[in-house]
Design a protein around this motif. Structure first.
Motif, mmCIF file in Angstrom:
data_model
loop_
_atom_site.group_PDB
_atom_site.id
_atom_site.type_symbol
_atom_site.label_atom_id
_atom_site.label_comp_id
_atom_site.label_asym_id
_atom_site.label_seq_id
_atom_site.Cartn_x
_atom_site.Cartn_y
_atom_site.Cartn_z
ATOM 1 N N VAL A 158 0.858 -1.183 0.000
ATOM 2 C CA VAL A 158 0.000 0.000 0.000
ATOM 3 C C VAL A 158 0.895 1.234 0.000
ATOM 4 O O VAL A 158 1.887 1.304 0.739
ATOM 5 C CB VAL A 158 -0.929 -0.008 1.228
ATOM 6 N N TRP A 159 0.587 2.180 -0.852
ATOM 7 C CA TRP A 159 1.404 3.390 -0.962
ATOM 8 C C TRP A 159 1.144 4.304 0.234
ATOM 9 O O TRP A 159 0.012 4.732 0.467
ATOM 10 C CB TRP A 159 1.091 4.102 -2.268
ATOM 11 N N SER A 160 2.207 4.606 0.982
ATOM 12 C CA SER A 160 2.082 5.442 2.179
ATOM 13 C C SER A 160 2.219 6.924 1.870
ATOM 14 O O SER A 160 2.000 7.763 2.741
ATOM 15 C CB SER A 160 3.164 5.055 3.191
ATOM 16 N N GLY A 161 2.608 7.239 0.640
ATOM 17 C CA GLY A 161 2.760 8.639 0.261
ATOM 18 C C GLY A 161 4.192 9.091 0.136
ATOM 19 O O GLY A 161 4.447 10.217 -0.314
ATOM 20 N N HIS A 162 5.144 8.233 0.511
ATOM 21 C CA HIS A 162 6.547 8.635 0.367
ATOM 22 C C HIS A 162 7.451 7.411 0.214
ATOM 23 O O HIS A 162 7.041 6.271 0.474
ATOM 24 C CB HIS A 162 7.002 9.480 1.566
ATOM 25 N N PHE A 163 8.672 7.689 -0.228
ATOM 26 C CA PHE A 163 9.704 6.674 -0.354
ATOM 27 C C PHE A 163 10.631 6.729 0.859
ATOM 28 O O PHE A 163 10.848 7.793 1.445
ATOM 29 C CB PHE A 163 10.574 6.925 -1.595
ATOM 30 N N ASP A 164 11.203 5.571 1.216
ATOM 31 C CA ASP A 164 12.386 5.551 2.065
ATOM 32 C C ASP A 164 13.594 5.700 1.158
ATOM 33 O O ASP A 164 13.704 5.014 0.124
ATOM 34 C CB ASP A 164 12.485 4.238 2.838
ATOM 35 N N MET A 165 14.504 6.597 1.531
ATOM 36 C CA MET A 165 15.682 6.868 0.722
ATOM 37 C C MET A 165 16.924 6.522 1.543
ATOM 38 O O MET A 165 17.036 6.909 2.712
ATOM 39 C CB MET A 165 15.719 8.344 0.312
ATOM 40 N N LEU A 166 17.842 5.777 0.950
ATOM 41 C CA LEU A 166 19.086 5.392 1.609
ATOM 42 C C LEU A 166 20.256 6.018 0.875
ATOM 43 O O LEU A 166 20.352 5.922 -0.354
ATOM 44 C CB LEU A 166 19.253 3.867 1.610
ATOM 45 N N LEU A 167 21.139 6.650 1.628
ATOM 46 C CA LEU A 167 22.352 7.235 1.072
ATOM 47 C C LEU A 167 23.530 6.438 1.610
ATOM 48 O O LEU A 167 23.777 6.404 2.824
ATOM 49 C CB LEU A 167 22.468 8.705 1.488
ATOM 50 N N LEU A 168 24.246 5.766 0.732
ATOM 51 C CA LEU A 168 25.341 4.900 1.153
ATOM 52 C C LEU A 168 26.561 5.713 1.541
ATOM 53 O O LEU A 168 26.952 6.649 0.838
ATOM 54 C CB LEU A 168 25.706 3.915 0.033
#
Length: 289
Positions: free
Chosen positions: A106-116
């Motif tokens: 289900v789309w929560s409205g945002h992405f989790d973004m990871l910066l390595l």
């Protein structure tokens, strides 16, 4: 003589690079593992004869898969039996839900973004993130719909949230995952298999062996696409996304193929004990959401 939809499917297969080894993995995961996991080589040779693939090609592919740790061989008298080794069973088990029971989040409205971080093992993190369904819109940057588990190899990455309006979210998803290529593959799948659905709905009958051939090739082709599909929420996919139609077609064809294809295995599948392969119980639940 007019060509049938099954002929067209076989033509499509022959037009692809040789992947006998991949079809072997498919028939094991889809049809043999649910029946105990081990089968007489002669059963497989009879199946591949219907694909016009020679015994020599099949034997060579089986030997290579055994050498690479995908299959295990047992000898009973003069007969050879093969089963998926741990490597093959784990690979197909991990893929099974993705193939038969995908559940778009289900789309929560945002992405989790990871910066390595530069100090991380970026290659290990990249491989783990790709396997976990993360997409990479830019070097060192990975995203997924919020809530997707982060693999251990990327646990130390900096975590942020990202999102915008519907158009922005779709544009970001298109940059992060090869959605255009995946959509094109789904479109080819639909073009190859839709004529067969029309033929079956018009009352055409397949032999039991042809039903198994179609079932295995159906899953073989679908598996190759769906395992590259990150299974994203519909809210961030292109509005004309063909994945749902491809899944519906696969399900509509698979269900009526179960009966006749299992009959062929009942009659021709031989286990190491010398008995027919035991019946498969759980496959009737496949493609039922």
């Amino acid at each position: 003589m007019s060509r049938t939809p099954l002929d067209q499917i076989l033509d499509h297969l022959r037009g692809e690079p040789s992947r006998t080894w991949s079809i072997i993995i498919t028939i094991y995961g889809d049809a043999i593992v649910p029946r105990g996991g081990s089968v007489w080589l002669g059963t497989l040779l009879a199946f591949f004869k219907a694909l016009e693939i020679s015994d020599g090609v099949v034997r060579t592919a089986m030997s290579r898969l055994a050498s690479d740790g995908w299959l295990e061989r047992a000898k009973v008298g003069r007969n050879s039996f093969y089963r998926l080794a741990d490597k093959g069973r784990e690979t197909f088990r991990a893929a099974a839900d993705h193939i038969y029971h995908p559940r778009p989040p289900v789309w929560s409205g945002h992405f989790d973004m990871l910066l390595l971080d530069n100090g991380m093992d970026r290659e290990a993190a990249r491989a783990a993130l790709e396997a976990a369904g993360f997409g990479g819109p830019a070097p060192g940057l990975w995203i997924a719909p919020a809530g997707r588990p982060v693999p251990a190899a990327a646990a130390e990455a900096l975590r942020l949230h990202a999102g915008g309006d519907a158009a922005t979210n779709r544009a970001l998803a298109a940059r992060a995952w090869p959605l255009a290529e995946t959509a094109a593959a789904y479109a080819r799948f639909l073009a190859v298999f839709t004529p067969l659905r029309a033929q079956l709905e018009a009352g055409a009958q397949l032999s039991d062996l042809d039903a198994l051939v179609v079932r295995v090739l159906l899953i073989h082709e679908y598996r190759r696409i769906v395992l590259r599909d990150p299974i994203l929420p519909p809210d961030i996919l292109p509005e004309d996304w063909p994945g749902a139609a491809a899944r519906a077609l696969c399900a509509a064809l698979y269900r009526p193929l179960i009966g006749p294809s299992e009959r062929w295995l009942d009659a021709n599948g031989l286990a190491e004990s010398g008995d027919p392969l035991p019946p498969a119980r759980e496959i009737s639940r496949r493609f039922k959401d």
